[in-house]
Design an enzyme around this catalytic site. Sequence first.
Site, PDB file in Angstrom:
ATOM      1  CG  ASP A 267      -2.296   0.617   0.892  1.00 28.49           C
ATOM      2  OD1 ASP A 267      -2.299   1.823   0.579  1.00 28.49           O
ATOM      3  OD2 ASP A 267      -3.337  -0.065   0.951  1.00 28.49           O
TER       4      ASP A 267
ATOM      5  CG  HIS B 258      -0.755   1.279  -3.438  1.00 33.11           C
ATOM      6  ND1 HIS B 258      -2.018   0.968  -2.961  1.00 33.11           N
ATOM      7  CD2 HIS B 258      -0.340   0.178  -4.121  1.00 33.11           C
ATOM      8  CE1 HIS B 258      -2.335  -0.265  -3.326  1.00 33.11           C
ATOM      9  NE2 HIS B 258      -1.339  -0.754  -4.037  1.00 33.11           N
TER      10      HIS B 258
END
Length: 481
Positions: A289, A312
């Site tokens: 993430d 991310h």
Amino acid sequence: MGILHTLSLLFITTPLLLLLLEENVSNVEARDHHHFGKKQKIKNSPKLSPAYSPAPAPSPRYPPSIPSDPSYGPTPTDYNSTRNCIFDVTDFGAIGDGATDDTAAFRSAWKAACQVENGVVFAPSDLVFMITSTIFSGPCQPGLVLQVDGVLMPPDGPDCWPKSDSNKQWLVFYRLDDMTLTGTGTIEGNGQKWWDLPCKPHRGPNGSTLPGPCDSPALIRFFMSSNLVVSGLRIQNSPQFHMKFDGCQGVLIDKLSISSPKLSPNTDGIHIENTKSVGIYNSVIGNGDDCISIGTGCSDVDIEAVTCGPSHGISIGSLGVQHSHACVSNITVRNAFIRDSDNGLRIKTWQGGTGSVTGISFENIQMENVRNCVIIDQYYCLTKACRNETSAVYLSDVTYRNIKGTYDVRSPPIHFACSDTVACTNITMSEVELLPYEGVLVDDPFCWNAYGLQETLTIPPIDCLQDGMPLSLAENSSYAC
């Protein structure tokens, strides 16, 4: 009576505190605004002058409320020179075989160290300590250190998790001031069995996602604490967020290694919210993430010499969910390297929120094979059924300077999707050079209701950024923070 009262604060395990400390942070996916421009075949990308060559950051000038030297704090040798202040967990009964529950020993060592200045809770090397979900609480005497030179880990997966323990968090540090978490060891999260739960994204039968709830513990959480230092450790394979700071002031993070697999869900590296005066330096983060996520209530955050990816990217938000008021200001990211990531530098807000994001600076950033290198998304949404809203978090004073490298051609490298009714203003672009990692050149960035200035020509050209200020933007109390 006073001593007994102080000791009673050390380990609060009442349902009221557990309820206060628990929170459910859900991962949400953005609704993409696809806009692909003309494509041009290229054979060889020109070699770019590097935006940044990874190297240790100099002693940071910031934040002033905490020690300014990243190497701040006693070294392990310093701790050993003050033996009377060291509380070795093995002296309190810890076995360190990776199977025995050593929770009670850590709690006892913490209680003892909490009562003296510069006390050190020491977990020695070559041992593996398993402890269950625990709240290490204060107030304590100043200078308290938890030094992990061995391996510290939770029970192995949800089936081994004690039913009476919170499944939203593992180690919580609460109401502490002037505390350090450091060492040469590893904090191992044993996250695999949590990631494989069928309620996690695409983990159910035939790649489905079954209904939740799907709580998983954050590995380390600092709550309502101040003047914190976290340094030197390897933190890996968290079931959910690796490290969270909530309601804190004065945080120095230096020389951390944070890692989990690229497809591990919700495993943000460092998440901060309602936290002020933060420095994050000289760290390497790769996870499933955001490398670093910055939530509402954060200000005066300095990030430097961080290597990020796969991940991310580095994100501000998401902000404004369920019509909430969100405020973020004075965030600086510089001398960073982002590689093999779904996003690079991202600001994401929900429709219907209020508040503002101001004073954001991204400088000297090198990208390698990054999708959505530079992205503002004010249409962030949990599902495709989100309604259009007229209010929005106001974005202003965002600078991108010396951003260079390569992008994944599945998306335009620059994407400014601002609210229909509340424009993004004062966006500054300077020395932005982004070329395809491989394939074809996408030479048409996407802008919607975005106003700003190009100090230099960008690659690819960003002709969609509007000059000046929107006529409709007026003073509005909903932007105030």
